[in-house]
Design a protein around this motif. Structure first.
Motif, short mmCIF file in Angstrom:
data_model
loop_
_atom_site.label_atom_id
_atom_site.label_comp_id
_atom_site.label_asym_id
_atom_site.label_seq_id
_atom_site.Cartn_x
_atom_site.Cartn_y
_atom_site.Cartn_z
N TYR A 229 0.81 -1.31 -0.02
CA TYR A 229 0.00 -0.06 -0.01
C TYR A 229 0.87 1.26 0.06
O TYR A 229 0.52 1.99 -0.61
N ASP B 44 0.39 -2.99 -6.58
CA ASP B 44 -1.43 -3.37 -6.77
C ASP B 44 -1.87 -4.35 -5.83
O ASP B 44 -1.16 -5.12 -5.20
N HIS C 259 -11.41 -2.32 -0.81
CA HIS C 259 -10.86 -1.36 -1.80
C HIS C 259 -9.75 -2.06 -2.51
O HIS C 259 -9.01 -3.01 -2.04
N SER C 260 -9.53 -1.67 -3.93
CA SER C 260 -8.58 -2.34 -4.84
C SER C 260 -7.78 -1.32 -5.59
O SER C 260 -8.46 -0.08 -5.74
N HIS C 261 -6.72 -1.67 -6.11
CA HIS C 261 -5.79 -0.55 -6.83
C HIS C 261 -5.17 -1.51 -7.77
O HIS C 261 -4.39 -2.34 -7.56
N ARG D 84 -8.44 2.66 -9.26
CA ARG D 84 -8.92 2.09 -7.81
C ARG D 84 -10.49 1.89 -7.82
O ARG D 84 -11.23 2.98 -8.19
#
Length: 369
Positions: free
Chosen positions: A259, A264, A273-275, A280
Protein backbone atom coordinates in the motif's frame (compact mmCIF):
# COMPACT_ATOMS: atom_id res chain seq x y z
CA UNK A 1 6.03 -6.34 -12.97
CA UNK A 2 4.38 -4.28 -10.24
CA UNK A 3 4.11 -6.29 -6.99
CA UNK A 4 0.63 -7.67 -6.37
CA UNK A 5 -1.25 -8.67 -3.23
CA UNK A 6 -4.74 -9.72 -2.17
CA UNK A 7 -6.69 -8.30 0.76
CA UNK A 8 -9.59 -10.33 2.16
CA UNK A 9 -12.08 -8.43 4.31
CA UNK A 10 -13.99 -10.52 6.84
CA UNK A 11 -16.73 -8.25 8.25
CA UNK A 12 -17.70 -10.21 11.36
CA UNK A 13 -17.07 -9.33 15.01
CA UNK A 14 -18.46 -10.84 18.22
CA UNK A 15 -18.90 -7.34 19.69
CA UNK A 16 -18.78 -3.97 17.95
CA UNK A 17 -16.26 -1.78 19.77
CA UNK A 18 -17.47 1.76 20.39
CA UNK A 19 -14.45 3.45 18.78
CA UNK A 20 -14.46 1.37 15.58
CA UNK A 21 -15.69 2.76 12.27
CA UNK A 22 -14.54 -0.19 10.14
CA UNK A 23 -17.04 -2.01 7.94
CA UNK A 24 -17.87 -4.67 10.54
CA UNK A 25 -21.02 -6.28 11.89
CA UNK A 26 -22.16 -8.58 14.65
CA UNK A 27 -24.33 -11.56 13.75
CA UNK A 28 -27.44 -9.77 15.02
CA UNK A 29 -26.91 -6.89 12.57
CA UNK A 30 -27.00 -9.04 9.44
CA UNK A 31 -29.93 -10.59 7.65
CA UNK A 32 -30.20 -13.56 5.35
CA UNK A 33 -27.56 -14.03 2.70
CA UNK A 34 -24.65 -12.69 4.72
CA UNK A 35 -23.96 -15.39 7.27
CA UNK A 36 -20.61 -16.55 8.51
CA UNK A 37 -21.46 -20.03 7.27
CA UNK A 38 -21.81 -18.84 3.65
CA UNK A 39 -19.10 -16.18 3.63
CA UNK A 40 -16.21 -18.30 2.35
CA UNK A 41 -18.17 -19.36 -0.73
CA UNK A 42 -19.14 -15.75 -1.43
CA UNK A 43 -15.53 -14.54 -1.13
CA UNK A 44 -14.35 -17.36 -3.39
CA UNK A 45 -16.88 -16.24 -6.02
CA UNK A 46 -15.21 -12.81 -6.06
CA UNK A 47 -11.76 -14.41 -6.20
CA UNK A 48 -12.85 -16.14 -9.40
CA UNK A 49 -13.99 -12.80 -10.81
CA UNK A 50 -10.60 -11.33 -9.92
CA UNK A 51 -8.83 -14.22 -11.64
CA UNK A 52 -10.88 -13.62 -14.78
CA UNK A 53 -9.63 -10.03 -14.75
CA UNK A 54 -5.94 -10.37 -13.80
CA UNK A 55 -5.25 -13.93 -14.97
CA UNK A 56 -2.35 -15.83 -13.45
CA UNK A 57 -0.31 -13.26 -11.57
CA UNK A 58 2.21 -13.84 -8.76
CA UNK A 59 0.52 -13.01 -5.44
CA UNK A 60 3.27 -11.88 -3.08
CA UNK A 61 1.11 -11.16 -0.03
CA UNK A 62 -2.34 -12.01 1.29
CA UNK A 63 -3.87 -10.19 4.24
CA UNK A 64 -7.06 -11.27 6.02
CA UNK A 65 -8.44 -8.25 7.89
CA UNK A 66 -11.71 -7.12 9.32
CA UNK A 67 -13.57 -7.33 11.52
CA UNK A 68 -12.16 -10.48 13.04
CA UNK A 69 -11.15 -12.99 10.36
CA UNK A 70 -10.81 -15.70 12.98
CA UNK A 71 -14.55 -15.42 13.66
CA UNK A 72 -14.67 -17.78 10.68
CA UNK A 73 -13.61 -21.40 11.18
CA UNK A 74 -9.96 -21.95 10.30
CA UNK A 75 -11.09 -24.28 7.54
CA UNK A 76 -12.98 -21.48 5.81
CA UNK A 77 -9.94 -19.18 5.89
CA UNK A 78 -7.88 -22.03 4.45
CA UNK A 79 -10.42 -22.56 1.64
CA UNK A 80 -10.24 -18.88 0.72
CA UNK A 81 -6.45 -18.95 0.69
CA UNK A 82 -6.43 -22.08 -1.47
CA UNK A 83 -8.81 -20.42 -3.92
CA UNK A 84 -6.42 -17.47 -4.25
CA UNK A 85 -3.58 -19.89 -4.97
CA UNK A 86 -5.60 -22.04 -7.37
CA UNK A 87 -7.19 -19.16 -9.29
CA UNK A 88 -4.41 -16.53 -9.34
CA UNK A 89 -1.27 -18.08 -7.85
CA UNK A 90 0.82 -17.55 -4.72
CA UNK A 91 4.60 -17.12 -4.94
CA UNK A 92 6.51 -19.77 -2.96
CA UNK A 93 7.47 -17.38 -0.14
CA UNK A 94 4.18 -15.45 -0.02
CA UNK A 95 3.49 -13.60 3.20
CA UNK A 96 0.04 -14.66 4.44
CA UNK A 97 -1.30 -12.68 7.39
CA UNK A 98 -4.45 -12.89 9.41
CA UNK A 99 -5.66 -10.51 12.07
CA UNK A 100 -7.11 -12.16 15.16
CA UNK A 101 -8.56 -11.39 18.53
CA UNK A 102 -6.78 -13.26 21.34
CA UNK A 103 -10.05 -14.93 22.38
CA UNK A 104 -10.90 -16.10 18.83
CA UNK A 105 -8.08 -18.63 18.41
CA UNK A 106 -7.09 -21.99 19.87
CA UNK A 107 -3.90 -24.03 19.53
CA UNK A 108 -5.77 -26.27 17.09
CA UNK A 109 -7.09 -23.45 14.87
CA UNK A 110 -3.65 -21.82 14.72
CA UNK A 111 -2.00 -25.12 13.81
CA UNK A 112 -4.53 -25.57 10.99
CA UNK A 113 -3.83 -22.09 9.63
CA UNK A 114 -0.08 -22.51 9.81
CA UNK A 115 -0.17 -25.89 8.08
CA UNK A 116 -2.12 -24.28 5.22
CA UNK A 117 0.48 -21.57 4.63
CA UNK A 118 -0.43 -18.71 6.94
CA UNK A 119 2.91 -17.28 8.02
CA UNK A 120 2.05 -14.14 9.98
CA UNK A 121 -0.57 -13.25 12.59
CA UNK A 122 -1.50 -9.91 14.15
CA UNK A 123 -3.33 -9.94 17.47
CA UNK A 124 -5.61 -7.10 18.55
CA UNK A 125 -4.12 -6.52 21.99
CA UNK A 126 -4.89 -2.76 22.23
CA UNK A 127 -3.89 -2.55 25.92
CA UNK A 128 -2.70 -4.68 28.82
CA UNK A 129 -4.70 -2.64 31.35
CA UNK A 130 -8.25 -3.81 32.19
CA UNK A 131 -9.82 -0.36 32.65
CA UNK A 132 -8.41 0.81 29.31
CA UNK A 133 -9.77 -2.28 27.56
CA UNK A 134 -13.15 -1.64 29.18
CA UNK A 135 -13.20 1.94 27.87
CA UNK A 136 -12.50 0.55 24.39
CA UNK A 137 -15.27 -2.09 24.73
CA UNK A 138 -12.69 -4.84 24.29
CA UNK A 139 -13.91 -8.10 25.77
CA UNK A 140 -10.77 -10.24 25.93
CA UNK A 141 -8.91 -11.01 29.14
CA UNK A 142 -5.47 -9.31 28.91
CA UNK A 143 -3.89 -12.52 30.20
CA UNK A 144 -5.13 -14.25 27.06
CA UNK A 145 -2.77 -12.28 24.79
CA UNK A 146 0.56 -13.87 25.83
CA UNK A 147 -1.16 -17.25 25.73
CA UNK A 148 -2.35 -16.68 22.15
CA UNK A 149 1.11 -15.46 21.13
CA UNK A 150 2.69 -18.58 22.63
CA UNK A 151 0.19 -20.78 20.76
CA UNK A 152 1.01 -19.01 17.49
CA UNK A 153 4.73 -19.50 18.00
CA UNK A 154 4.12 -23.10 18.98
CA UNK A 155 2.19 -23.61 15.75
CA UNK A 156 5.20 -22.32 13.81
CA UNK A 157 4.10 -18.84 12.74
CA UNK A 158 7.19 -17.05 11.45
CA UNK A 159 6.03 -13.58 12.44
CA UNK A 160 3.74 -12.50 15.27
CA UNK A 161 2.54 -8.93 15.79
CA UNK A 162 0.38 -7.13 18.33
CA UNK A 163 -1.69 -3.99 17.78
CA UNK A 164 -1.77 -1.34 20.51
CA UNK A 165 -3.88 1.80 20.92
CA UNK A 166 -2.76 4.80 22.95
CA UNK A 167 -4.64 7.92 24.00
CA UNK A 168 -7.72 6.23 25.42
CA UNK A 169 -9.55 8.48 27.93
CA UNK A 170 -8.38 7.56 31.43
CA UNK A 171 -5.16 5.93 30.24
CA UNK A 172 -2.19 7.25 32.22
CA UNK A 173 1.39 7.32 31.06
CA UNK A 174 2.10 4.42 33.42
CA UNK A 175 -0.80 2.48 31.88
CA UNK A 176 0.71 3.00 28.43
CA UNK A 177 4.14 1.93 29.63
CA UNK A 178 2.58 -1.21 31.10
CA UNK A 179 1.06 -2.07 27.72
CA UNK A 180 4.37 -1.50 25.94
CA UNK A 181 6.33 -3.54 28.48
CA UNK A 182 3.80 -6.35 28.26
CA UNK A 183 4.00 -6.43 24.47
CA UNK A 184 7.78 -6.54 24.59
CA UNK A 185 7.74 -9.37 27.13
CA UNK A 186 6.00 -11.64 24.62
CA UNK A 187 7.62 -13.44 21.72
CA UNK A 188 6.57 -10.93 19.06
CA UNK A 189 8.70 -9.37 16.35
CA UNK A 190 6.33 -6.57 15.32
CA UNK A 191 4.29 -3.94 17.16
CA UNK A 192 1.78 -1.50 15.69
CA UNK A 193 0.80 1.45 17.89
CA UNK A 194 -2.00 3.77 16.84
CA UNK A 195 -3.34 6.90 18.49
CA UNK A 196 -7.04 6.61 19.27
CA UNK A 197 -9.02 8.66 16.76
CA UNK A 198 -12.58 9.71 17.53
CA UNK A 199 -14.40 8.85 14.33
CA UNK A 200 -17.67 10.63 13.56
CA UNK A 201 -20.72 8.44 13.84
CA UNK A 202 -19.27 5.98 16.34
CA UNK A 203 -20.64 5.28 19.81
CA UNK A 204 -17.39 6.65 21.20
CA UNK A 205 -17.85 9.94 19.37
CA UNK A 206 -21.32 10.27 20.87
CA UNK A 207 -19.87 9.81 24.36
CA UNK A 208 -17.32 12.55 23.66
CA UNK A 209 -19.98 14.93 22.34
CA UNK A 210 -22.08 14.37 25.46
CA UNK A 211 -19.10 15.09 27.68
CA UNK A 212 -19.09 11.59 29.16
CA UNK A 213 -15.42 11.08 28.30
CA UNK A 214 -12.60 13.52 27.58
CA UNK A 215 -9.96 12.67 25.01
CA UNK A 216 -6.34 13.58 25.82
CA UNK A 217 -4.79 16.66 24.23
CA UNK A 218 -2.17 16.59 21.48
CA UNK A 219 0.72 17.08 23.91
CA UNK A 220 -0.21 13.99 25.90
CA UNK A 221 -0.65 11.97 22.71
CA UNK A 222 2.77 13.10 21.48
CA UNK A 223 4.35 12.14 24.80
CA UNK A 224 2.91 8.64 24.50
CA UNK A 225 4.25 8.28 20.96
CA UNK A 226 7.70 9.34 22.14
CA UNK A 227 7.49 6.83 24.98
CA UNK A 228 6.55 4.08 22.55
CA UNK A 229 9.47 4.87 20.27
CA UNK A 230 11.87 4.95 23.22
CA UNK A 231 10.67 1.80 24.97
CA UNK A 232 10.37 -0.20 21.75
CA UNK A 233 13.71 1.08 20.51
CA UNK A 234 15.46 0.04 23.73
CA UNK A 235 13.97 -3.43 23.29
CA UNK A 236 15.35 -3.84 19.77
CA UNK A 237 12.34 -2.71 17.72
CA UNK A 238 13.07 -0.17 14.97
CA UNK A 239 10.40 2.03 13.42
CA UNK A 240 9.89 1.47 9.71
CA UNK A 241 6.59 3.34 9.29
CA UNK A 242 5.03 5.99 11.50
CA UNK A 243 2.95 3.53 13.52
CA UNK A 244 4.94 0.32 13.04
CA UNK A 245 8.04 -1.16 14.62
CA UNK A 246 9.82 -4.47 13.88
CA UNK A 247 12.82 -6.30 15.29
CA UNK A 248 14.22 -6.88 11.78
CA UNK A 249 13.46 -6.09 8.16
CA UNK A 250 12.07 -9.63 7.84
CA UNK A 251 9.49 -8.76 10.48
CA UNK A 252 8.05 -5.83 8.55
CA UNK A 253 4.55 -6.30 7.16
CA UNK A 254 5.17 -6.80 3.46
CA UNK A 255 1.48 -6.49 2.61
CA UNK A 256 1.16 -3.03 4.13
CA UNK A 257 4.32 -2.02 2.30
CA UNK A 258 2.46 -2.73 -0.95
CA UNK A 259 0.00 0.00 0.00
CA UNK A 260 2.71 2.46 1.02
CA UNK A 261 4.80 1.99 -2.13
CA UNK A 262 2.10 2.19 -4.78
CA UNK A 263 1.88 -1.49 -5.71
CA UNK A 264 -1.27 -3.29 -6.90
CA UNK A 265 -3.78 -5.26 -4.85
CA UNK A 266 -7.23 -6.72 -5.19
CA UNK A 267 -9.60 -6.30 -2.23
CA UNK A 268 -12.01 -9.17 -1.65
CA UNK A 269 -15.11 -8.63 0.49
CA UNK A 270 -17.77 -6.02 1.30
CA UNK A 271 -16.36 -2.50 1.28
CA UNK A 272 -12.91 -3.73 0.23
CA UNK A 273 -10.79 -1.37 -1.87
CA UNK A 274 -8.62 -2.37 -4.81
CA UNK A 275 -5.84 -0.69 -6.80
CA UNK A 276 -4.73 -1.95 -10.19
CA UNK A 277 -2.95 -0.32 -13.13
CA UNK A 278 -3.75 3.27 -12.22
CA UNK A 279 -7.34 2.63 -11.20
CA UNK A 280 -8.94 2.09 -7.80
CA UNK A 281 -12.39 0.88 -6.90
CA UNK A 282 -14.37 -0.28 -3.91
CA UNK A 283 -17.06 -2.83 -3.28
CA UNK A 284 -20.57 -2.31 -1.94
CA UNK A 285 -20.33 -2.03 1.85
CA UNK A 286 -23.15 -4.14 3.23
CA UNK A 287 -22.40 -7.88 3.34
CA UNK A 288 -25.94 -8.78 2.22
CA UNK A 289 -25.70 -6.57 -0.87
CA UNK A 290 -22.23 -7.95 -1.56
CA UNK A 291 -23.45 -11.55 -1.31
CA UNK A 292 -26.52 -10.82 -3.44
CA UNK A 293 -24.47 -9.40 -6.30
CA UNK A 294 -22.07 -12.31 -6.36
CA UNK A 295 -24.88 -14.85 -6.13
CA UNK A 296 -26.30 -13.25 -9.29
CA UNK A 297 -22.93 -13.43 -11.02
CA UNK A 298 -22.52 -9.65 -10.94
CA UNK A 299 -19.52 -7.56 -9.91
CA UNK A 300 -19.64 -6.30 -6.29
CA UNK A 301 -17.98 -3.03 -7.31
CA UNK A 302 -19.79 0.05 -6.03
CA UNK A 303 -17.69 2.76 -7.68
CA UNK A 304 -14.17 3.60 -8.78
CA UNK A 305 -11.89 6.19 -10.29
CA UNK A 306 -8.92 6.53 -12.58
CA UNK A 307 -5.90 8.09 -10.88
CA UNK A 308 -4.29 10.89 -12.88
CA UNK A 309 -0.53 11.46 -12.87
CA UNK A 310 -0.65 14.46 -10.55
CA UNK A 311 -2.76 12.65 -7.95
CA UNK A 312 -0.58 9.55 -8.15
CA UNK A 313 2.54 11.65 -7.58
CA UNK A 314 1.06 13.43 -4.58
CA UNK A 315 -0.15 10.20 -2.99
CA UNK A 316 3.24 8.60 -3.55
CA UNK A 317 4.92 11.36 -1.56
CA UNK A 318 2.31 11.23 1.20
CA UNK A 319 2.79 7.50 1.69
CA UNK A 320 6.53 7.02 1.13
CA UNK A 321 7.48 9.90 3.39
CA UNK A 322 5.92 7.90 6.25
CA UNK A 323 8.56 5.20 5.77
CA UNK A 324 11.99 4.92 7.38
CA UNK A 325 13.60 4.94 3.91
CA UNK A 326 12.15 8.38 3.23
CA UNK A 327 11.96 9.86 -0.24
CA UNK A 328 14.17 11.57 -2.80
CA UNK A 329 14.94 15.23 -2.11
CA UNK A 330 14.14 16.14 -5.71
CA UNK A 331 10.50 15.08 -5.25
CA UNK A 332 9.83 17.68 -2.54
CA UNK A 333 9.73 21.42 -1.96
CA UNK A 334 10.65 23.47 1.14
CA UNK A 335 13.11 20.78 2.26
CA UNK A 336 15.65 23.29 3.64
CA UNK A 337 13.03 24.89 5.88
CA UNK A 338 11.88 21.53 7.20
CA UNK A 339 15.48 20.49 7.91
CA UNK A 340 16.13 23.78 9.69
CA UNK A 341 13.07 23.18 11.87
CA UNK A 342 14.35 19.74 12.80
CA UNK A 343 11.49 17.95 11.07
CA UNK A 344 13.47 16.26 8.29
CA UNK A 345 16.91 14.76 8.11
CA UNK A 346 18.93 14.41 4.91
CA UNK A 347 21.00 11.36 4.02
CA UNK A 348 22.64 11.43 0.58
CA UNK A 349 19.82 12.32 -1.82
CA UNK A 350 16.96 11.30 0.48
CA UNK A 351 15.02 12.92 3.30
CA UNK A 352 13.62 11.11 6.31
CA UNK A 353 11.29 12.25 9.06
CA UNK A 354 13.00 12.93 12.37
CA UNK A 355 11.26 11.89 15.59
CA UNK A 356 9.84 15.41 15.85
CA UNK A 357 8.87 15.21 12.21
CA UNK A 358 6.99 11.99 12.84
CA UNK A 359 4.96 13.77 15.50
CA UNK A 360 4.07 16.46 12.95
CA UNK A 361 3.97 14.25 9.87
CA UNK A 362 0.75 15.69 8.44
CA UNK A 363 2.16 19.21 8.68
CA UNK A 364 5.44 18.15 7.06
CA UNK A 365 3.65 16.41 4.20
CA UNK A 366 1.52 19.47 3.52
CA UNK A 367 4.63 21.67 3.58
CA UNK A 368 6.70 19.66 1.10
CA UNK A 369 4.03 18.87 -1.49
Amino acid sequence: MTPFGVYVHVPFCSVRCGYCDFNTYTADELGDGATRASYADTAIAEIRQAAASVGRRPVETVFFGGGTPTQLPAGDLVRILRAIDDEIGLVPDAEVTTEANPDSVTPESLAELRAAGFSRISFGMQSAVPHVLAMLDRTHDPDRVPLAVAWARGAGFEHVSVDLIYGTPGETLDDWRTSLDTAISMDVDHVSAYALIVEAGTAFARKVSRGEVVVPDDDETALKYELADSVLGDAGFAWYELSNWATSDAGRCRHNELYWTGADWWGIGPGAHSHLAGRRWWNVKHPAAYASRLAAGDSPEADGEDIDIATAGLEDIMLRLRLREGIEVAALKNVDAMVADGLLGVAADRVVLTLRGRLLADYVIRSVT
